[in-house]
Design a protein around this motif. Structure first.
Motif, PDB file in Angstrom:
ATOM      1  N   ASN A 249       0.831  -1.211   0.000  1.00 12.10           N
ATOM      2  CA  ASN A 249       0.000   0.000   0.000  1.00 12.10           C
ATOM      3  C   ASN A 249       0.865   1.259   0.000  1.00 12.10           C
ATOM      4  O   ASN A 249       0.563   2.244   0.678  1.00 12.10           O
ATOM      5  CB  ASN A 249      -0.959  -0.023   1.204  1.00 12.10           C
ATOM      6  N   ALA A 250       1.953   1.220  -0.753  1.00  9.81           N
ATOM      7  CA  ALA A 250       2.833   2.382  -0.878  1.00  9.81           C
ATOM      8  C   ALA A 250       2.684   2.954  -2.279  1.00  9.81           C
ATOM      9  O   ALA A 250       2.536   2.196  -3.248  1.00  9.81           O
ATOM     10  CB  ALA A 250       4.287   1.984  -0.640  1.00  9.81           C
TER      11      ALA A 250
ATOM     12  N   THR B 287       9.991   1.615   1.672  1.00  4.83           N
ATOM     13  CA  THR B 287       8.969   2.637   1.909  1.00  4.83           C
ATOM     14  C   THR B 287       8.108   2.294   3.116  1.00  4.83           C
ATOM     15  O   THR B 287       7.213   3.058   3.463  1.00  4.83           O
ATOM     16  CB  THR B 287       8.040   2.742   0.690  1.00  4.83           C
ATOM     17  N   SER B 288       8.337   1.143   3.722  1.00  2.00           N
ATOM     18  CA  SER B 288       7.403   0.642   4.741  1.00  2.00           C
ATOM     19  C   SER B 288       8.039   0.347   6.091  1.00  2.00           C
ATOM     20  O   SER B 288       7.342  -0.083   7.010  1.00  2.00           O
ATOM     21  CB  SER B 288       6.739  -0.643   4.227  1.00  2.00           C
TER      22      SER B 288
ATOM     23  N   VAL C 243      11.322   2.332  -8.438  1.00  7.58           N
ATOM     24  CA  VAL C 243      11.737   3.709  -8.753  1.00  7.58           C
ATOM     25  C   VAL C 243      11.206   4.644  -7.666  1.00  7.58           C
ATOM     26  O   VAL C 243      11.917   5.538  -7.190  1.00  7.58           O
ATOM     27  CB  VAL C 243      11.238   4.130 -10.152  1.00  7.58           C
ATOM     28  N   VAL C 244       9.963   4.423  -7.253  1.00  8.53           N
ATOM     29  CA  VAL C 244       9.398   5.198  -6.141  1.00  8.53           C
ATOM     30  C   VAL C 244      10.275   5.054  -4.903  1.00  8.53           C
ATOM     31  O   VAL C 244      10.611   6.034  -4.232  1.00  8.53           O
ATOM     32  CB  VAL C 244       7.971   4.704  -5.812  1.00  8.53           C
TER      33      VAL C 244
ATOM     34  N   LEU D 129       4.688  13.432  -7.769  1.00  3.44           N
ATOM     35  CA  LEU D 129       5.673  12.612  -8.464  1.00  3.44           C
ATOM     36  C   LEU D 129       5.061  11.925  -9.685  1.00  3.44           C
ATOM     37  O   LEU D 129       3.958  11.401  -9.614  1.00  3.44           O
ATOM     38  CB  LEU D 129       6.173  11.554  -7.471  1.00  3.44           C
ATOM     39  N   ALA D 130       5.782  11.989 -10.811  1.00  2.00           N
ATOM     40  CA  ALA D 130       5.350  11.275 -12.017  1.00  2.00           C
ATOM     41  C   ALA D 130       6.524  10.461 -12.537  1.00  2.00           C
ATOM     42  O   ALA D 130       7.675  10.899 -12.477  1.00  2.00           O
ATOM     43  CB  ALA D 130       4.882  12.264 -13.072  1.00  2.00           C
ATOM     44  N   ILE D 131       6.239   9.274 -13.044  1.00  3.97           N
ATOM     45  CA  ILE D 131       7.283   8.351 -13.498  1.00  3.97           C
ATOM     46  C   ILE D 131       6.899   7.810 -14.864  1.00  3.97           C
ATOM     47  O   ILE D 131       5.735   7.479 -15.115  1.00  3.97           O
ATOM     48  CB  ILE D 131       7.430   7.178 -12.511  1.00  3.97           C
TER      49      ILE D 131
END
Lengths: 404, 404
Positions: free
Chosen positions: A87-88, A234-235, B322-323, B338-340
């Motif tokens: 959920n990121a 991220t978590s 990438v995030v 943010l756009a990828i």
């Protein structure tokens, strides 16, 4: 997937913590035929503190935990964790999912929503099918048991090859306080402030501010000192819950803080032992740096170097790559004062290969599954120890096609 | 070793540069049955400028080049390079080797020792058997030819799978100036200030200070924007030699500076194309960062992420990684801005998967050997472009047993 060759012989026998119950379920978030949700319920009076990733793209659940950490809410509390989906980077829908899970968990347990802490781990960027978790809540509530922490450790695994647990008992003023914790983590491990998913429970009595200070302090020398691949999740979440059921006050107690640190280090090192593709466990010991920050820079530069890690995988005593990693670290270093050892074997001193260096002896040492790389910079008093693993074909196998 | 699938079809036809002659030899420094020493001799009046690694453990030859760079010595000059041994972390013996090579080369050519620039590339930490190079000097002198730059490109290779060359011609005031350069590099590539071994020759007329300013400026957007494995060499060296034979003054000339930058970028990208084990060439384009420094942090975080690089190797459009790399970079980022994109395919916008995202279309794109990963942070005007390659089993194969 084969179990890591660095895994402990067995999952430890963890003591029950008075005031905590666990349940798991097969919600089918992503995986089939295995548990993927765990619920821990904490009796009224419990205190929860945590440390979290500093990633600028941290997950919806992490943001929610950070908002709730230290709120004055009282009563019972809960921790709900799913694996298979992190959920990121799921935008506003991600926050909606967290709110839905928190609200439904709070309602079925009769507690305040701000006392529900959630975590999610798995693929990034896919919407979390949270309705599958909601559908499992009734069974989770019915299944709560004090002696089920081992099943919780299994439910939170992703690419982990073994469940991770650790415990300690502390004597405080003649009374016993117990700590037990679980963790998951294998790849995307380069914690910044905290790491992966870690849940630690104790029956100690302590206020939130004191517990938070202990957790933050202990994270620096434990979870923040491990790296598998230099990639920061991220978590990353560490939650420590103190139920107070023992009635033993531990605020400011050094023995308790030490025991908590020991449990955190034990769990952190188990994460490294389950590093994706790992076949070698590596402790990097740096001394003689200008200061502690420089020591950490050098240690992390070595621990994150693909060339050092592949050399270890090949059982090659390639200390030249350690020299390279020291040089690129950005820390103050003087070639002619630098000394390097593998285990107790000095391979280089004073900017040159050690006169007593034996290729045979060093090569034999490199065959051990657990290795120490030691560096003394000869400049000051700064020291650091970090832990990592080697970089192997297994890491490529696991990560060249994880998402599909 | 098989040639990289990303290699150019053939080594380019490089023009002779008036005032420069080359020779190569099989000195047997480490390799057998191949050339491993190259000598370039520059006519009197030539100017040599360079940029070098900032590693704290840089090699003896790099330290010597830095000491000689910009000295007022005149007359003919020479560049002597060996492969197979980097003479790095070889203590005072390393400096002795450099001095011996410089002195012998100067004597046989009849030039000043401070006009002899040397480089060494290969294994770190082993004493350089410089007497083998001295034994080859007479043959090198006898073999000097103006049209042998291609053989020089081959003699300096280590784990490279193809020789690297590039050239340009510039019209300055109606007259033609020519530039030709060679490079080596494949692993331990994350240049800091310069990269690997690069030698560029031109018949332009220019003073040292002007040439040095151009070289330093051009390195920032070329060699300092590539990474293979995040590991910074102890030996990175770029030397640019201007013989002045064309008689065309280029100090401050924009067309010449651009042509020099183009040659440097061409060589830098060839190093990436020969990245150890590489099967994909990746250009990372970052825009919308708060400033240029943040853009570079984000670009390098993506380019150095093992998880991003293994995903590309697996042709997996894993934009979640990438995030992650954006999040850990330390640069300012806002998930919801943010756009990828992969190539021209937007995969994420405003903190969420793009509504038009097509897994099939994106997966088809990932099969290309050359890929663009684009990130727009939506915060400011900062941009950066860096180049890297994927992380494959080939990298593990090459590096798990390079030294032996």
């Amino acid at each position: 997937m084969a179990v890591s060759p660095l895994a402990p012989a067995a999952f430890p026998s963890l003591p029950a913590i008075a005031g905590v119950r666990f349940a798991t379920a097969e919600a089918g978030v992503r995986y089939k035929g295995r548990t993927d949700v765990m619920l821990a319920v904490l009796d009224a009076g419990s205190v929860v503190a945590g440390v979290f990733t500093r990633s600028a793209t941290r997950s919806a659940a992490v943001l929610d935990c950070q908002a709730k950490n230290g709120l004055p809410a009282t009563g019972a509390a809960a921790i709900l964790v799913n694996s298979g989906n992190s959920n990121a980077f799921t935008g506003k829908i991600g926050a909606t999912s967290v709110a839905a899970i928190s609200a439904a968990t709070a309602e079925i347990l009769g507690i305040a929503p701000e006392r529900v802490f959630t975590s999610s781990t798995g693929v990034i960027g896919e919407p979390l099918p949270h309705e599958r978790i909601l559908a499992a809540l009734a069974d989770l509530k019915d299944g709560l048991r004090a002696d089920a922490i081992d099943t919780a450790a299994r439910a939170i695994m992703t690419t982990d090859t073994f469940p991770k647990g650790a415990s300690a008992t502390v004597n405080v003023g003649g009374k016993t306080v117990t700590i037990a914790g679980i963790a998951k983590g294998s790849g995307m491990i380069a914690p910044d402030m905290a790491t992966m998913l870690v849940y630690i429970f104790t029956d100690a009595l302590i206020d939130h501010a004191s517990l938070q200070a202990m957790v933050s302090g202990s994270a620096d020398g434990t979870f923040n000192c491990i790296t598998v691949d230099s990639d920061t999740s991220t978590s990353d979440t560490v939650l420590v819950a103190a139920t107070g059921a023992s009635g033993v006050q531990v605020a400011g107690n050094d023995a308790f803080a030490t025991a908590l640190t020991d449990v955190m280090r034990d769990l952190a090192l188990q994460v490294v032992r389950d590093g994706e593709g790992a076949t070698k466990f590596i402790e990097v010991q740096v001394s003689g740096a200008a200061d502690a920050a420089d020591a950490r820079k050098v240690a992390m530069s070595i621990a994150n170097s693909p060339l050092v890690k592949t050399a270890v995988a090949g059982e090659d005593a390639n200390w030249g790559r350690v020299v390279m990693a020291v040089g690129k670290s950005g820390a103050a270093a003087d070639r002619d004062r630098l000394a390097i050892r593998f285990g107790d074997i000095w391979v280089a001193r004073e900017g040159y290969r050690d006169p007593a260096y034996s290729e045979d002896e060093t090569s034999a040492y490199m065959k051990n599954p657990e290795l120490v790389i030691g560096v003394d910079l000869g400049l000051g008093e700064g020291t650091a120890t970090v832990w990592t693993c080697d970089l192997t074909h297994g890491y490529i196998d696991i990560n060249a096609d994880y998402r599909s």
